[in-house]
Design a protein around this motif. Structure first.
Motif, PDB file in Angstrom:
ATOM      1  N   LEU A  39      32.349  -6.840  -8.728  1.00 56.76           N
ATOM      2  CA  LEU A  39      32.341  -6.926 -10.188  1.00 56.76           C
ATOM      3  C   LEU A  39      33.398  -6.014 -10.795  1.00 56.76           C
ATOM      4  N   GLU A  40      33.485  -4.795 -10.279  1.00 54.53           N
ATOM      5  CA  GLU A  40      34.443  -3.826 -10.807  1.00 54.53           C
ATOM      6  C   GLU A  40      35.887  -4.240 -10.535  1.00 54.53           C
ATOM      7  N   ILE A  41      36.146  -4.706  -9.309  1.00 54.82           N
ATOM      8  CA  ILE A  41      37.527  -5.046  -8.970  1.00 54.82           C
ATOM      9  C   ILE A  41      37.982  -6.301  -9.707  1.00 54.82           C
ATOM     10  N   ASN A  42      37.059  -7.240  -9.930  1.00 50.15           N
ATOM     11  CA  ASN A  42      37.413  -8.433 -10.708  1.00 50.15           C
ATOM     12  C   ASN A  42      37.744  -8.072 -12.149  1.00 50.15           C
ATOM     13  N   GLU A  43      36.997  -7.138 -12.700  1.00 49.34           N
ATOM     14  CA  GLU A  43      37.298  -6.680 -14.062  1.00 49.34           C
ATOM     15  C   GLU A  43      38.653  -5.983 -14.098  1.00 49.34           C
ATOM     16  N   TRP A  44      38.925  -5.151 -13.065  1.00 53.36           N
ATOM     17  CA  TRP A  44      40.220  -4.468 -12.990  1.00 53.36           C
ATOM     18  C   TRP A  44      41.365  -5.478 -12.874  1.00 53.36           C
ATOM     19  N   ILE A  45      41.192  -6.497 -12.037  1.00 53.52           N
ATOM     20  CA  ILE A  45      42.234  -7.517 -11.861  1.00 53.52           C
ATOM     21  C   ILE A  45      42.518  -8.224 -13.183  1.00 53.52           C
ATOM     22  N   SER A  46      41.474  -8.540 -13.938  1.00 55.89           N
ATOM     23  CA  SER A  46      41.658  -9.255 -15.208  1.00 55.89           C
ATOM     24  C   SER A  46      42.495  -8.457 -16.198  1.00 55.89           C
ATOM     25  N   LYS A  47      42.499  -7.124 -16.056  1.00 52.03           N
ATOM     26  CA  LYS A  47      43.249  -6.265 -16.976  1.00 52.03           C
ATOM     27  C   LYS A  47      44.594  -5.828 -16.407  1.00 52.03           C
ATOM     28  N   ASN A  48      44.871  -6.210 -15.163  1.00 54.08           N
ATOM     29  CA  ASN A  48      46.084  -5.716 -14.500  1.00 54.08           C
ATOM     30  C   ASN A  48      46.814  -6.831 -13.757  1.00 54.08           C
ATOM     31  N   LYS A  49      47.029  -7.940 -14.431  1.00 52.44           N
ATOM     32  CA  LYS A  49      47.650  -9.111 -13.801  1.00 52.44           C
ATOM     33  C   LYS A  49      49.103  -8.884 -13.401  1.00 52.44           C
ATOM     34  N   ASN A  50      49.757  -7.904 -14.026  1.00 51.09           N
ATOM     35  CA  ASN A  50      51.193  -7.731 -13.787  1.00 51.09           C
ATOM     36  C   ASN A  50      51.538  -6.590 -12.844  1.00 51.09           C
ATOM     37  N   VAL A  51      50.525  -5.994 -12.212  1.00 49.79           N
ATOM     38  CA  VAL A  51      50.830  -4.886 -11.306  1.00 49.79           C
ATOM     39  C   VAL A  51      51.383  -5.396  -9.981  1.00 49.79           C
ATOM     40  N   GLU A  52      51.994  -4.495  -9.233  1.00 53.81           N
ATOM     41  CA  GLU A  52      52.509  -4.817  -7.899  1.00 53.81           C
ATOM     42  C   GLU A  52      51.810  -3.920  -6.883  1.00 53.81           C
ATOM     43  N   ILE A  53      51.158  -4.534  -5.900  1.00 51.59           N
ATOM     44  CA  ILE A  53      50.429  -3.782  -4.878  1.00 51.59           C
ATOM     45  C   ILE A  53      51.421  -3.248  -3.847  1.00 51.59           C
ATOM     46  N   THR A  54      51.367  -1.945  -3.590  1.00 47.72           N
ATOM     47  CA  THR A  54      52.332  -1.319  -2.678  1.00 47.72           C
ATOM     48  C   THR A  54      51.716  -0.848  -1.362  1.00 47.72           C
ATOM     49  N   LYS A  55      50.394  -0.577  -1.364  1.00 48.55           N
ATOM     50  CA  LYS A  55      49.796   0.012  -0.174  1.00 48.55           C
ATOM     51  C   LYS A  55      48.299  -0.270  -0.139  1.00 48.55           C
TER      52      LYS A  55
END
Length: 256
Positions: A39-55
């Motif tokens: 639930l938490e990570i899905n909420e985070w993803i919805s607010k951070n669509k433009n980030v780039e995962i590095t690690k």
């Protein structure tokens, strides 16, 4: 006993990159995030669509063998990777994925050790160019540009704090245009007998000294006070606006 699982968010400052991290937690011996974390990570993803995962870093608690835990940490990383990928997030082409198993400094609370840490970069937001910056960029050698909203305490060279935004714009323009050379010119108003105390020179020098403190090279700048010799309006001025327009600091574009 029911253990409360919390997703923790931590901020790490990296110069320019704005890199941050978020942690996803797992139940004992599971390789897919627990329901609270989902639930938490899905909420985070919805607010951070433009980030780039590095690690992606995977961890386990201290229960079971070293080899088993490292394999479990790998599966946890892979499942988080899939989850983020299906959500449309972007990944750095040199994405780092490291499984630690239980070979790390563990929390005394075992539930806090069953996790994957996601590192990511937020997109850089470029500042909006000020009108002063635009004028300096478009200027030609020999052009005079008035520095807007530069104020001094009465009859002194002490710069009023509200002048700070203009000073920052000027500093940035000097940093972004390393070939730019200027003469800083001071002017005063109201004095029918000229600039007896040479306030105009002192004010031009104050701007010059500010830029020096900001590491702008001395050879790129000069300063000069013109007193009341170049008024925009006849002295004595008729209005407060005329006084303000005569009481000014300008920069002469010497070289670009």
């Amino acid at each position: 006993m029911k253990i409360k699982i919390i997703v923790l968010f931590f901020l790490i400052s990296f110069k320019c990159l704005g890199q941050k991290q978020v942690e996803v937690f797992f139940d004992f011996n599971k390789d897919f995030p627990n329901s609270t974390s989902i639930l938490e990570i899905n909420e985070w993803i919805s607010k951070n669509k433009n980030v780039e995962i590095t690690k992606l870093l995977g961890y386990c608690d201290s229960i079971d063998t070293k080899d088993y835990n490292k394999k479990l940490a790998v599966r946890r990383i892979d499942n988080v990777h899939i989850l983020l990928e299906k959500s449309g997030l972007k990944f750095d082409r040199n994405l780092e994925k490291t499984a630690f198993g239980k070979d790390f400094k563990q929390s005394k609370v075992q539930a806090e050790n069953r996790k994957v840490t996601i590192f990511y970069n937020e997109p850089l937001v470029l500042p909006v160019e000020s009108e002063l910056t635009k004028k300096i960029k478009k200027s030609k050698v020999g052009e005079l540009i008035t520095l807007p909203n530069i104020y001094f305490f009465n009859n002194s060279a002490r710069i009023v704090p509200k002048s700070q935004p203009t000073l920052i714009d000027l500093r940035c323009a000097m940093e972004e245009n390393p070939k730019l050379k200027i003469e800083i010119q001071g002017h005063i108003c109201c004095q029918t007998e000229g600039d007896k105390n040479d306030v105009s020179t002192a004010r031009a020098r104050a701007i010059y000294n500010y830029l020096l403190r900001c590491k702008i090279e001395r050879k790129r700048m000069t300063f000069k006070g013109y007193g009341t010799s170049r008024p925009l309006h006849p002295i004595p001025e008729k209005t407060d606006q005329e006084e303000n327009e005569n009481r000014r600091v300008e920069i002469l574009i010497v070289e670009k």
